[in-house]
Design a protein around this motif. Structure first.
Motif, mmCIF file in Angstrom:
data_model
loop_
_atom_site.group_PDB
_atom_site.id
_atom_site.type_symbol
_atom_site.label_atom_id
_atom_site.label_comp_id
_atom_site.label_asym_id
_atom_site.label_seq_id
_atom_site.Cartn_x
_atom_site.Cartn_y
_atom_site.Cartn_z
ATOM 1 N N SER A 75 33.325 -23.132 -5.996
ATOM 2 C CA SER A 75 32.108 -23.829 -5.599
ATOM 3 C C SER A 75 32.473 -25.168 -4.977
ATOM 4 O O SER A 75 33.395 -25.851 -5.445
ATOM 5 N N PHE A 117 30.662 -28.796 -3.145
ATOM 6 C CA PHE A 117 29.454 -29.596 -2.995
ATOM 7 C C PHE A 117 29.738 -30.782 -2.075
ATOM 8 O O PHE A 117 30.797 -31.393 -2.171
ATOM 9 N N TYR A 149 28.057 -34.479 -1.322
ATOM 10 C CA TYR A 149 27.107 -35.490 -1.770
ATOM 11 C C TYR A 149 27.173 -36.697 -0.845
ATOM 12 O O TYR A 149 28.209 -36.987 -0.241
ATOM 13 N N LEU A 163 22.624 -34.725 -3.335
ATOM 14 C CA LEU A 163 23.304 -33.481 -2.993
ATOM 15 C C LEU A 163 22.839 -33.031 -1.615
ATOM 16 O O LEU A 163 21.645 -32.878 -1.371
ATOM 17 N N TYR A 168 25.546 -27.057 -1.012
ATOM 18 C CA TYR A 168 26.353 -26.433 -2.057
ATOM 19 C C TYR A 168 26.789 -25.062 -1.550
ATOM 20 O O TYR A 168 25.963 -24.277 -1.082
ATOM 21 N N ASP A 198 22.593 -23.591 -1.121
ATOM 22 C CA ASP A 198 21.456 -24.505 -1.126
ATOM 23 C C ASP A 198 21.753 -25.652 -0.165
ATOM 24 O O ASP A 198 22.636 -26.458 -0.429
ATOM 25 N N PHE A 209 30.863 -37.753 -0.500
ATOM 26 C CA PHE A 209 31.787 -37.164 -1.473
ATOM 27 C C PHE A 209 31.762 -35.646 -1.373
ATOM 28 O O PHE A 209 30.708 -35.027 -1.218
ATOM 29 N N SER A 246 34.261 -27.026 -8.079
ATOM 30 C CA SER A 246 34.242 -26.578 -9.463
ATOM 31 C C SER A 246 34.616 -25.106 -9.516
ATOM 32 O O SER A 246 34.628 -24.412 -8.492
ATOM 33 N N LEU A 255 32.345 -31.012 -12.398
ATOM 34 C CA LEU A 255 32.699 -31.125 -10.990
ATOM 35 C C LEU A 255 33.886 -32.064 -10.847
ATOM 36 O O LEU A 255 33.994 -33.061 -11.560
#
Lengths: 112, 114
Positions: free
Chosen positions: B31, B33, B35, B45, B48, B56, B91, B95, B103
């Motif tokens: 996963s 992400f 940010y 966020l 993802y 998302d 950022f 994960s 995370l």
């Protein structure tokens, strides 16, 4: 939807003082709860977590207890050090997909 | 072990220019992400990915922002054209399956758009 509310900072303490940073949440079901810390110039890193009611997470002298009845996860430390100066984020997650909902962050400044 | 690696660490550009931020997640993490952090809005966020697929992207501000993950070891966040209000620290975090909220964040890319 889910939300996390933290006390606004900055929180300024003298070295060796007792720390409490309040965190409350709104969520359905039984989320997992987390505290992340961000030191100056760095990314966030996991400080501690609790996955069910009444669990206590602890790390580096910090503690937080998952209180379902008050929907809270307050961060505490008995004696802060200058090196604890950072921004602290409370967060929750519902699933193993690791989607986190973060609070707004609380800046802690510890003076010698 | 190497953590999440982001580049560039700092980027200063002029309004209207294209910006590309890069991220290499931790090996074995599935996963990823993106940010954005600003003083005014805190930590947001943007998007993802799970197993390289966007799950998302509701946090992506507008069509000027796009993100890709062509393989498990690389992702990009592109802003075209950039605007001063895009100035922030971006950022990347990764994960693993079943990580339950842990995370691992990179050190961030600080973007300044003049």
């Amino acid at each position: 939807g889910d939300s996390v509310t933290q006390m606004e900072g900055p929180v300024t303490l003298s070295e060796e003082a007792f720390l409490t940073i309040n965190c409350t949440y709104t969520a359905t079901g039984y989320p997992s709860l987390f505290w992340y810390v961000q030191y100056p110039g760095e990314g966030l890193q996991l400080l501690l977590k609790a996955t069910k009611a009444d669990d206590k997470g602890s790390n580096k002298g910090f503690e937080a207890t998952y209180r379902k009845e008050t929907t809270s996860f307050h961060l505490e430390k008995g004696s802060v050090q200058v090196s604890d100066s950072a921004v602290y984020f409370c967060a929750l997650s519902h699933n193993a997909g690791n989607m986190l909902t973060f609070g707004g962050g609380t800046r802690l400044m510890v003076k010698p | 072990d190497a953590g999440v690696i982001q580049s560039p660490r700092h980027e200063v550009t002029e309004m209207g220019q294209e910006v590309t931020l890069r991220c290499k997640p931790i090996s074995g993490h599935n996963s990823l992400f993106w940010y954005r952090q600003t003083m005014m809005r805190g930590l947001e966020l943007l998007i993802y990915f799970n197993n390289n697929v966007p799950i998302d992207d509701s946090g992506m501000p507008e069509d000027r922002f796009s993100a890709k993950m062509p393989n498990a070891s690389f992702s990009t966040l592109k802003i075209q054209p950039s605007e001063p209000r895009d100035s922030a620290v971006y950022f990347c975090a990764s994960s693993f399956e079943g990580g339950w909220g842990e995370l691992f964040f990179g050190e961030g890319s600080r973007l300044t758009v003049l």
